[in-house]
Structures are given as C-alpha cells and as structure tokens.
Design a protein around this motif. Structure first.
Motif, short mmCIF file in Angstrom:
data_model
loop_
_atom_site.label_atom_id
_atom_site.label_comp_id
_atom_site.label_asym_id
_atom_site.label_seq_id
_atom_site.Cartn_x
_atom_site.Cartn_y
_atom_site.Cartn_z
N ASP A 63 0.80 -1.23 0.00
CA ASP A 63 0.00 0.00 0.00
C ASP A 63 0.83 1.27 0.00
OD1 ASP A 63 -0.38 1.10 3.30
OD2 ASP A 63 0.81 -0.65 2.76
N GLU A 64 2.16 1.17 0.01
CA GLU A 64 2.99 2.33 0.29
C GLU A 64 3.37 3.15 -0.94
OE1 GLU A 64 5.87 1.48 3.78
OE2 GLU A 64 5.52 -0.46 2.81
N HIS A 65 3.17 2.62 -2.15
CA HIS A 65 3.61 3.34 -3.35
C HIS A 65 2.41 3.65 -4.24
CE1 HIS A 65 7.61 1.03 -2.64
NE2 HIS A 65 7.56 2.14 -1.93
N PRO A 66 2.32 4.87 -4.76
CA PRO A 66 1.14 5.25 -5.56
C PRO A 66 1.03 4.53 -6.89
CG PRO A 66 2.76 7.03 -5.53
CD PRO A 66 3.21 6.03 -4.53
N ASP A 67 2.11 3.90 -7.37
CA ASP A 67 1.98 3.12 -8.61
C ASP A 67 1.43 1.73 -8.33
OD1 ASP A 67 4.46 2.61 -7.33
OD2 ASP A 67 5.30 1.76 -9.16
N ASN A 68 1.12 1.43 -7.07
CA ASN A 68 0.43 0.19 -6.72
C ASN A 68 -0.91 0.44 -6.04
OD1 ASN A 68 3.58 -0.44 -6.45
ND2 ASN A 68 2.52 -2.29 -7.13
N LEU A 69 -1.04 1.58 -5.41
CA LEU A 69 -2.32 1.98 -4.81
C LEU A 69 -2.37 3.50 -4.84
CD1 LEU A 69 -4.93 1.06 -3.33
CD2 LEU A 69 -3.68 1.45 -1.18
N ASP A 70 -3.18 4.04 -5.76
CA ASP A 70 -3.25 5.49 -5.90
C ASP A 70 -4.48 6.03 -5.16
OD1 ASP A 70 -5.37 4.85 -7.60
OD2 ASP A 70 -4.30 5.39 -9.43
N ILE A 71 -4.78 7.29 -5.38
CA ILE A 71 -5.88 7.93 -4.65
C ILE A 71 -7.21 7.26 -4.96
CG2 ILE A 71 -7.13 10.09 -4.32
CD1 ILE A 71 -4.43 11.51 -5.04
N SER A 72 -7.47 7.04 -6.25
CA SER A 72 -8.72 6.38 -6.65
C SER A 72 -8.77 4.94 -6.15
CB SER A 72 -8.87 6.41 -8.17
OG SER A 72 -8.91 7.73 -8.65
N GLY A 73 -7.61 4.28 -6.15
CA GLY A 73 -7.55 2.91 -5.65
C GLY A 73 -7.89 2.83 -4.17
N ARG A 74 -7.40 3.78 -3.40
CA ARG A 74 -7.72 3.81 -1.97
C ARG A 74 -9.22 4.01 -1.76
NH1 ARG A 74 -3.51 4.19 1.64
NH2 ARG A 74 -1.46 4.34 0.63
N ALA A 75 -9.82 4.87 -2.57
CA ALA A 75 -11.26 5.08 -2.45
C ALA A 75 -12.03 3.81 -2.78
CB ALA A 75 -11.69 6.22 -3.36
N GLU A 131 16.04 -8.58 4.02
CA GLU A 131 16.27 -7.73 5.19
C GLU A 131 16.98 -6.43 4.81
OE1 GLU A 131 19.44 -11.06 5.28
OE2 GLU A 131 17.29 -10.85 4.82
N ASP A 132 17.68 -6.42 3.69
CA ASP A 132 18.34 -5.20 3.22
C ASP A 132 17.38 -4.33 2.39
OD1 ASP A 132 20.78 -6.02 4.36
OD2 ASP A 132 21.29 -7.17 2.56
N VAL A 133 16.48 -4.96 1.67
CA VAL A 133 15.59 -4.26 0.76
C VAL A 133 14.38 -3.67 1.48
CG1 VAL A 133 14.00 -4.63 -1.18
CG2 VAL A 133 16.31 -5.59 -1.25
N GLU A 134 13.80 -4.43 2.39
CA GLU A 134 12.52 -4.06 2.98
C GLU A 134 12.53 -2.72 3.72
OE1 GLU A 134 10.14 -6.70 5.86
OE2 GLU A 134 9.73 -7.55 3.88
N PRO A 135 13.61 -2.35 4.43
CA PRO A 135 13.59 -1.04 5.08
C PRO A 135 13.53 0.13 4.09
CG PRO A 135 15.27 -2.44 6.06
CD PRO A 135 14.79 -3.15 4.82
N ILE A 136 13.87 -0.10 2.84
CA ILE A 136 13.91 0.97 1.84
C ILE A 136 12.63 0.98 1.01
CG2 ILE A 136 15.12 1.82 -0.20
CD1 ILE A 136 17.66 0.51 1.01
N THR A 137 12.20 -0.16 0.51
CA THR A 137 11.04 -0.20 -0.39
C THR A 137 9.78 -0.77 0.26
OG1 THR A 137 11.86 -2.31 -1.26
CG2 THR A 137 12.39 -0.31 -2.51
N GLY A 138 9.89 -1.31 1.46
CA GLY A 138 8.72 -1.75 2.19
C GLY A 138 8.41 -3.23 2.05
N GLN A 139 7.48 -3.66 2.84
CA GLN A 139 7.02 -5.05 2.86
C GLN A 139 6.07 -5.29 1.69
OE1 GLN A 139 4.24 -6.21 6.08
NE2 GLN A 139 5.74 -7.76 6.65
N VAL A 140 6.27 -6.40 0.99
CA VAL A 140 5.46 -6.75 -0.18
C VAL A 140 5.04 -8.21 -0.05
CG1 VAL A 140 5.40 -6.90 -2.71
CG2 VAL A 140 6.71 -5.10 -1.62
N VAL A 141 3.87 -8.53 -0.60
CA VAL A 141 3.40 -9.92 -0.60
C VAL A 141 2.89 -10.28 -1.99
CG1 VAL A 141 1.04 -9.32 0.13
CG2 VAL A 141 1.95 -11.60 0.65
N GLY A 142 3.12 -11.54 -2.38
CA GLY A 142 2.49 -12.11 -3.56
C GLY A 142 1.39 -13.06 -3.13
N PHE A 143 0.71 -13.66 -4.10
CA PHE A 143 -0.44 -14.50 -3.78
C PHE A 143 -0.48 -15.71 -4.70
CE2 PHE A 143 -1.47 -10.04 -3.14
CZ PHE A 143 -1.88 -10.02 -1.82
N VAL A 144 -0.91 -16.86 -4.14
CA VAL A 144 -1.24 -18.04 -4.94
C VAL A 144 -2.68 -18.41 -4.64
CG1 VAL A 144 -0.79 -20.49 -5.33
CG2 VAL A 144 1.12 -18.89 -5.11
#
Length: 249
Positions: A63-75, A131-144
């Motif tokens: 949810d932290e980047h607008p190219d994955n969740l923008d203003i309209s997406g949040r609504a 552990e090196d990436v997550e503090p900079i770009t955030g936690q991400v999850v995929g799905f099956v």
C-alpha cells in the motif's frame, strides 16, 4: 484447463474471475499525473483502461507506493468487502484489509459452494536480501490462488527475487496462470539503479521456473519509471522459447 480471461487496466491493475469471485490486483485508477515520494517523484503517463465494476477481493501487493495503490484505488477499497495485503499494510489500511504473512492462507467461500484458498507468498521489492531491501522499499506480498477443480494462479506483486519464485514453485508448481509484475522499474537513487521488480528476461526465467502454462504480464506500461515494455517482453520470452505462453491480451 481452459484459461480464464484477465482484464488489464494499466500499470499493475488486472481483474479476473476465479471460482465465482472477482479479484482485482493493485488498484490504480487515477488520471495521469505526478506523485511526490520520499526519494523523488513518480509520473503516471497513461489513463486507466476503464473501471472494474463490482469487486469481491483486492489482492494488494503493498500500500505504500502510488503506482500500486493510488488515490482512486484507496477510495475503491472502501467499496470492496476484503483486501488481502501485507500484515503491516493491513494495519495501516484498517477496514476490510487482512494481512497475510508468507505461506499464510485464507479460505474464501465460493458463491456456488466450495472454497478458494489464497496463500500469501514471498516477494522482495528490490535486489538482494529481503532484510536489506525491505527497510527501503517496504514489505510486499504475492499470492497463490487454488481451489478444487480450479487452475493454480500466481500473482507476483512487486517482486524482483527469482529465489522467491523458486520457493513458490517448489510448493505450488506447475502454475497454470502467472500474473507477473514486470517492467524493469529502476531509479538512480535506489540500489545504484538496479531493477526493483522483474525485468523481461527475469520474467521469462520466472515463467520457466514456475512451469507456467500462461503468463499475463502487468506493471510494464503507464508509468515513466518502467524501463521495459511490451516489445522487451516479447523478445525475452521468444529468446527463452516461451513465446507461446505469453498472454499480452
């Protein structure tokens, strides 16, 4: 098994019906424009290709980047009964959001009886160790997604790790449909310009690792920081001998 349709809206946003439920990935429905982010600016360059209509479940990689969740997406999230995302993202979003840790699963009731199982799977939003990436770009999850009599579907989210893909393949492969986030996004100010989501060649490699019968790429057009588009995907999958698995809608 017959392939189900996947409708693309641009960026990371796709809609598909699975087990009688309508799933939407990373909602981005704003008009083109600029977004201020901590290390600079993101620029959306294309309008969304329509609106999704009714949605039962949003699969939100983060949810932290607008190219994955923008203003309209949040609504839109306020209108959707369930949003599956990262554990930290669910805390931030509240409402109908539920976090899935790696390998954590949730069963959803199908309208006609039976269940769909959605399992959270690893994703690393950048090069190197999580552990090196997550503090900079955030936690991400995929799905099956799995279910009795249903194809196995993998939604990668913003993942750049082929090691994560290998772990997923060991548990769930072969995959019937892989919705792979690609586009080779990169920024000079992050990780010395290394890609932070799969590039085209890595997407083709991921398809082979997964044994994917069909690959629907998303997250490769509509934003200025995507550095590889449709032509690069076709070239990479052709070079890998996997062009027949590529579904560009």
């Amino acid at each position: 098994m017959t392939a189900f349709p996947v409708r693309l809206f641009g960026g990371p946003t796709a809609l598909f019906e699975y087990g009688g439920l309508r799933f939407l990935t990373d909602p981005t429905f704003d008009e083109p424009g600029d977004y201020a982010v901590p290390r600079g600016r993101l620029t959306k360059t294309a309008r969304p290709a329509g609106a999704p209509g009714a949605v039962d479940v949003v699969l939100l990689s983060h949810d932290e980047h607008p190219d994955n969740l923008d203003i309209s997406g949040r609504a839109l999230l306020a209108e959707v009964p369930l949003t599956l995302t990262t554990p930290r993202g669910a805390q931030r979003l509240g409402g109908g959001a539920k976090g899935l840790a790696d390998w954590e699963a949730i069963e959803l009731q199908r309208p006609g009886g039976g269940t769909v199982t959605v399992t959270g799977v690893p994703a690393v939003h950048g090069p190197g160790a999580r552990e090196d990436v997550e503090p900079i770009t955030g936690q991400v999850v995929g799905f099956v997604l799995t279910g009795e009599g249903l194809p196995t579907v993998y939604v990668s989210g913003d993942n750049a790790s082929l090691d994560a893909v290998k772990q997923i393949a060991e548990r769930f492969g072969p995959v019937d449909t892989a919705i792979l986030f690609a586009g080779a996004p990169r920024f000079d100010v992050l990780f010395d310009g290394a890609v932070i989501v799969l590039d085209s060649a890595q997407a083709a490699e991921a398809a082979g690792v997964l044994g994917a019968r069909r690959v629907v790429p998303v997250h490769y057009e509509g934003w200025a920081h995507f550095t590889e588009g449709r032509d690069a995907l076709i070239a990479a999958f052709t070079a890998a001998g996997l062009a027949d698995r590529l579904d560009l809608n």
